[in-house]
Scaffold this motif. Sequence first.
Motif, short mmCIF file in Angstrom:
data_model
loop_
_atom_site.label_atom_id
_atom_site.label_comp_id
_atom_site.label_asym_id
_atom_site.label_seq_id
_atom_site.Cartn_x
_atom_site.Cartn_y
_atom_site.Cartn_z
N UNK A 100 0.82 -1.22 0.00
CA UNK A 100 0.00 0.00 0.00
C UNK A 100 0.85 1.27 0.00
N UNK A 101 1.77 1.46 0.97
CA UNK A 101 2.58 2.68 0.93
C UNK A 101 3.52 2.71 -0.28
N UNK A 102 4.00 1.56 -0.72
CA UNK A 102 4.87 1.51 -1.89
C UNK A 102 4.14 2.06 -3.11
N UNK A 103 2.92 1.62 -3.32
CA UNK A 103 2.16 2.08 -4.48
C UNK A 103 1.88 3.58 -4.39
N UNK A 104 1.56 4.07 -3.20
CA UNK A 104 1.33 5.51 -3.03
C UNK A 104 2.59 6.32 -3.36
N UNK A 105 3.73 5.85 -2.88
CA UNK A 105 4.99 6.54 -3.14
C UNK A 105 5.31 6.52 -4.63
N UNK A 106 5.16 5.36 -5.24
CA UNK A 106 5.47 5.22 -6.66
C UNK A 106 4.57 6.14 -7.49
N UNK A 107 3.28 6.10 -7.23
CA UNK A 107 2.35 6.92 -8.01
C UNK A 107 2.58 8.41 -7.81
N UNK A 108 2.94 8.82 -6.59
CA UNK A 108 3.20 10.24 -6.35
C UNK A 108 4.48 10.70 -7.05
N UNK A 109 5.31 9.75 -7.49
CA UNK A 109 6.54 10.06 -8.22
C UNK A 109 6.43 9.74 -9.70
N UNK A 110 5.21 9.50 -10.19
CA UNK A 110 4.99 9.30 -11.61
C UNK A 110 5.12 7.87 -12.11
N UNK A 111 5.33 6.91 -11.21
CA UNK A 111 5.41 5.50 -11.59
C UNK A 111 4.01 4.90 -11.49
N UNK A 112 3.59 4.23 -12.53
CA UNK A 112 2.24 3.66 -12.61
C UNK A 112 2.31 2.15 -12.39
N UNK A 113 1.44 1.65 -11.52
CA UNK A 113 1.34 0.22 -11.29
C UNK A 113 0.73 -0.43 -12.51
N UNK A 114 1.50 -1.29 -13.15
CA UNK A 114 1.05 -1.93 -14.37
C UNK A 114 -0.05 -2.94 -14.12
N UNK A 115 -0.87 -3.16 -15.12
CA UNK A 115 -1.95 -4.13 -15.02
C UNK A 115 -1.47 -5.56 -15.17
N UNK A 116 -0.16 -5.74 -15.37
CA UNK A 116 0.35 -7.09 -15.59
C UNK A 116 0.91 -7.69 -14.31
N UNK A 117 0.27 -7.43 -13.20
CA UNK A 117 0.70 -8.03 -11.94
C UNK A 117 -0.01 -9.36 -11.76
N UNK A 118 0.46 -10.11 -10.83
CA UNK A 118 -0.24 -11.33 -10.45
C UNK A 118 -0.26 -11.39 -8.93
N UNK A 119 -0.46 -12.55 -8.36
CA UNK A 119 -0.58 -12.66 -6.91
C UNK A 119 0.76 -12.48 -6.20
N UNK A 120 1.86 -12.59 -6.95
CA UNK A 120 3.18 -12.55 -6.33
C UNK A 120 4.08 -11.42 -6.81
N UNK A 121 3.70 -10.70 -7.89
CA UNK A 121 4.61 -9.70 -8.46
C UNK A 121 3.88 -8.40 -8.77
N UNK A 122 4.66 -7.31 -8.77
CA UNK A 122 4.16 -6.00 -9.19
C UNK A 122 5.19 -5.37 -10.14
N UNK A 123 4.69 -4.49 -11.00
CA UNK A 123 5.53 -3.76 -11.93
C UNK A 123 5.07 -2.31 -11.96
N UNK A 124 6.03 -1.40 -11.76
CA UNK A 124 5.76 0.03 -11.83
C UNK A 124 6.57 0.61 -13.00
N UNK A 125 5.91 1.41 -13.84
CA UNK A 125 6.57 1.99 -15.00
C UNK A 125 6.51 3.51 -14.96
N UNK A 126 7.60 4.11 -15.40
CA UNK A 126 7.70 5.56 -15.53
C UNK A 126 8.01 5.86 -16.99
#
Length: 122
Positions: free
Chosen positions: A16-42
């Motif tokens: 939760x805080x990771x996603x907030x930090x990433x998004x506030x810095x222009x990194x978008x949580x990709x829709x290609x996540x699964x139950x074990x992984x996340x991807x943030x793109x800038x």
Amino acid sequence: MKLEGTGIEGLVVDLQPLTQIMESNGFILGGSWDYERVTYDYKIDAPEKNVTYYIRIQGYAVEGDVDRGNAVIQLVTPLLGKHYYPHGVEYGEQEEFSSSLIERATKAIKNLKESVAQHQNS
């Protein structure tokens, strides 16, 4: 291309805080996540026609579940990639990146690292 030595790889943070930090810095949580992984793109627009660069930061759950939002994420070495329309993003070492682009990407990640490190799990 791997962006080594930024200090973000290995950090462990609640989703939760990771996603907030990433998004506030222009990194978008990709829709290609699964139950074990996340991807943030800038996204970094390029002056070349039909070329866009991306800084990609990935992580995997060391506990919990991404889908449920209770995951604890460990970040891995960030990547710098070049998107070729319509084929996709290439991260290979054979891609050519200007030194100014590499510097810009590295600086963005190091700045991001400071915020992420403040929320790091022990």
